[in-house]
Design an enzyme around this catalytic site. Sequence first.
Site, PDB file in Angstrom:
ATOM      1  N   THR A  58       6.852  -1.798  11.328  1.00 33.78           N
ATOM      2  CA  THR A  58       6.757  -1.401   9.542  1.00 33.78           C
ATOM      3  C   THR A  58       7.425  -0.015   9.174  1.00 33.78           C
ATOM      4  O   THR A  58       7.176   0.746  10.334  1.00 33.78           O
ATOM      5  CB  THR A  58       5.133  -1.755   9.134  1.00 33.78           C
ATOM      6  OG1 THR A  58       6.060  -1.192   7.382  1.00 33.78           O
ATOM      7  CG2 THR A  58       4.493  -1.163   9.437  1.00 33.78           C
ATOM      8  N   ASN A 109       6.067   1.278   6.651  1.00 35.83           N
ATOM      9  CA  ASN A 109       5.276   2.164   6.293  1.00 35.83           C
ATOM     10  C   ASN A 109       4.366   2.574   6.104  1.00 35.83           C
ATOM     11  O   ASN A 109       3.140   2.135   7.149  1.00 35.83           O
ATOM     12  CB  ASN A 109       4.877   0.469   5.023  1.00 35.83           C
ATOM     13  CG  ASN A 109       3.609   1.384   3.993  1.00 35.83           C
ATOM     14  OD1 ASN A 109       3.129   2.125   3.708  1.00 35.83           O
ATOM     15  ND2 ASN A 109       4.489   0.210   2.001  1.00 35.83           N
ATOM     16  N   GLY A 117       1.457   4.000   4.991  1.00 32.52           N
ATOM     17  CA  GLY A 117       0.193   3.137   4.150  1.00 32.52           C
ATOM     18  C   GLY A 117      -0.355   2.514   4.631  1.00 32.52           C
ATOM     19  O   GLY A 117      -0.771   2.653   5.029  1.00 32.52           O
ATOM     20  N   GLU A 140      14.819  -9.826   5.678  1.00 30.43           N
ATOM     21  CA  GLU A 140      13.664 -10.120   4.926  1.00 30.43           C
ATOM     22  C   GLU A 140      14.165 -10.738   4.408  1.00 30.43           C
ATOM     23  O   GLU A 140      15.255 -10.443   3.530  1.00 30.43           O
ATOM     24  CB  GLU A 140      13.009  -9.128   4.140  1.00 30.43           C
ATOM     25  CG  GLU A 140      12.323  -7.936   4.970  1.00 30.43           C
ATOM     26  CD  GLU A 140      11.079  -7.170   4.312  1.00 30.43           C
ATOM     27  OE1 GLU A 140      10.636  -7.664   3.341  1.00 30.43           O
ATOM     28  OE2 GLU A 140      10.902  -6.179   4.681  1.00 30.43           O
ATOM     29  N   ASP A 191       3.775  -8.240   4.992  1.00 36.99           N
ATOM     30  CA  ASP A 191       4.806  -8.955   3.591  1.00 36.99           C
ATOM     31  C   ASP A 191       3.382  -8.685   2.481  1.00 36.99           C
ATOM     32  O   ASP A 191       2.598  -9.102   2.891  1.00 36.99           O
ATOM     33  CB  ASP A 191       5.548  -9.405   3.733  1.00 36.99           C
ATOM     34  CG  ASP A 191       6.679 -10.215   3.193  1.00 36.99           C
ATOM     35  OD1 ASP A 191       7.487  -8.924   2.872  1.00 36.99           O
ATOM     36  OD2 ASP A 191       7.290 -10.452   1.875  1.00 36.99           O
ATOM     37  N   GLY A 241       3.377   3.292  -2.952  1.00 32.37           N
ATOM     38  CA  GLY A 241       3.866   2.002  -4.016  1.00 32.37           C
ATOM     39  C   GLY A 241       3.054   1.687  -5.405  1.00 32.37           C
ATOM     40  O   GLY A 241       2.802   2.382  -6.156  1.00 32.37           O
ATOM     41  N   LYS A 272     -10.264   1.741  -1.207  1.00 37.85           N
ATOM     42  CA  LYS A 272      -9.463   0.657  -1.312  1.00 37.85           C
ATOM     43  C   LYS A 272      -9.044  -0.782  -0.299  1.00 37.85           C
ATOM     44  O   LYS A 272      -9.266  -1.779  -0.654  1.00 37.85           O
ATOM     45  CB  LYS A 272      -8.130   0.890  -1.207  1.00 37.85           C
ATOM     46  CG  LYS A 272      -7.266   0.139  -1.550  1.00 37.85           C
ATOM     47  CD  LYS A 272      -5.487   0.928  -1.174  1.00 37.85           C
ATOM     48  CE  LYS A 272      -3.931  -0.988  -1.066  1.00 37.85           C
ATOM     49  NZ  LYS A 272      -3.135   0.079  -1.222  1.00 37.85           N
ATOM     50  N   HIS A 310      -6.024  -6.851  -1.269  1.00 34.93           N
ATOM     51  CA  HIS A 310      -5.485  -7.513  -0.668  1.00 34.93           C
ATOM     52  C   HIS A 310      -4.880  -7.256   0.834  1.00 34.93           C
ATOM     53  O   HIS A 310      -5.393  -8.231   1.344  1.00 34.93           O
ATOM     54  CB  HIS A 310      -3.819  -7.661  -1.055  1.00 34.93           C
ATOM     55  CG  HIS A 310      -3.581  -6.736  -1.373  1.00 34.93           C
ATOM     56  ND1 HIS A 310      -3.743  -5.612  -1.717  1.00 34.93           N
ATOM     57  CD2 HIS A 310      -2.149  -6.504  -1.054  1.00 34.93           C
ATOM     58  CE1 HIS A 310      -3.169  -4.566  -1.897  1.00 34.93           C
ATOM     59  NE2 HIS A 310      -1.850  -4.889  -1.365  1.00 34.93           N
TER      60      HIS A 310
HETATM   61  P1  IMP Z   1       6.474  -5.189   1.618  1.00 33.27           P
HETATM   62  O1  IMP Z   1       5.402  -5.819   1.910  1.00 33.27           O
HETATM   63  O2  IMP Z   1       6.712  -3.454   2.158  1.00 33.27           O
HETATM   64  O3  IMP Z   1       8.242  -5.539   1.435  1.00 33.27           O
HETATM   65  O4  IMP Z   1       6.261  -4.048  -0.101  1.00 33.27           O
HETATM   66  C1  IMP Z   1       6.700  -4.658  -1.108  1.00 33.27           C
HETATM   67  C2  IMP Z   1       6.547  -3.822  -2.158  1.00 33.27           C
HETATM   68  O5  IMP Z   1       5.074  -3.772  -2.362  1.00 33.27           O
HETATM   69  C3  IMP Z   1       6.444  -2.268  -1.565  1.00 33.27           C
HETATM   70  O6  IMP Z   1       7.416  -1.387  -2.055  1.00 33.27           O
HETATM   71  C4  IMP Z   1       5.671  -1.689  -1.376  1.00 33.27           C
HETATM   72  O7  IMP Z   1       5.487   0.574  -1.409  1.00 33.27           O
HETATM   73  C5  IMP Z   1       4.407  -2.525  -2.232  1.00 33.27           C
HETATM   74  N1  IMP Z   1       3.174  -2.387  -1.917  1.00 33.27           N
HETATM   75  C6  IMP Z   1       2.681  -3.470  -0.769  1.00 33.27           C
HETATM   76  N2  IMP Z   1       1.656  -3.530  -1.082  1.00 33.27           N
HETATM   77  C7  IMP Z   1       0.804  -2.686  -1.718  1.00 33.27           C
HETATM   78  C8  IMP Z   1      -0.315  -1.910  -1.770  1.00 33.27           C
HETATM   79  O8  IMP Z   1      -0.782  -2.103  -0.894  1.00 33.27           O
HETATM   80  N3  IMP Z   1      -0.215  -0.615  -3.293  1.00 33.27           N
HETATM   81  C9  IMP Z   1       0.852  -0.807  -4.220  1.00 33.27           C
HETATM   82  N4  IMP Z   1       1.732  -0.580  -3.475  1.00 33.27           N
HETATM   83  C10 IMP Z   1       2.251  -2.272  -2.434  1.00 33.27           C
END
Ligand code: IMP
Length: 187
Positions: free
Chosen positions: A8, A10, A12, A37, A66, A145, A167, A172
């Site tokens: 990833t 990310n 966070g 993706e 995801d 996010g 959190k 989730h």
């Molecule tokens: P992805 O899983 O990285 O594709 O996430 C999709 C979008 O949802 C991204 O823009 C993330 O920032 C947002 N997102 C995913 N998980 C979270 C979370 O736990 N908190 C806030 N935003 C999230």
Amino acid sequence: MKSIYFITGNKGKVAEAENKFSELNIEIIQKDVGYPEIQAINLEDVALYGAEHIQKRISHPFIIEDAGLFIDNLNGFPGVYSSYVYHTIGCRGILRLMENFKDGDRKAVFRSVFAFAISDDKPRLFIGECFGKISVAEKGDHGFGYDPIFIADGKSKTFAQIETSEKNKISHRGKSLDKLIDFFKNI
Ligand code: IMP
């Protein structure tokens, strides 16, 4: 298994996974190598396709995740498009779309799907959900996010107003990670 790749970009997500993994003896190594993706109608298909693609390139055990935010009164939008929507209209755009929605009409759910894969075995999926609502304003500066605009059921603060460990107890991703960790404890 001593270590696992979390594929990833990310940080966070990695911080949240590390917080949960602290109870296991498995080190998480972040790899920001990218993977396709696909455009699908559910997160499971996106995670599965990504994991099968990565399996062809990487033999080390790995996880990907995801996630998405599904808003009831927007028919599940942004859902599987959460990333694109975040990077285009962002939290502010979502709040603007919902300007005239009353408190009871602001229900939303965050979903998270982890895929774990090792060698050629079929990837395993672990799913978590967190029900809540979209706030009327952005609040807090923790997390990432959509955290500043999501309030989990029974709470008064947004995800961005609470610490990662808090959190993780209700989110989730916390729930999907709990399932993943239970699975690791039993293998
Ligand atoms: P992805 O899983 O990285 O594709 O996430 C999709 C979008 O949802 C991204 O823009 C993330 O920032 C947002 N997102 C995913 N998980 C979270 C979370 O736990 N908190 C806030 N935003 C999230």
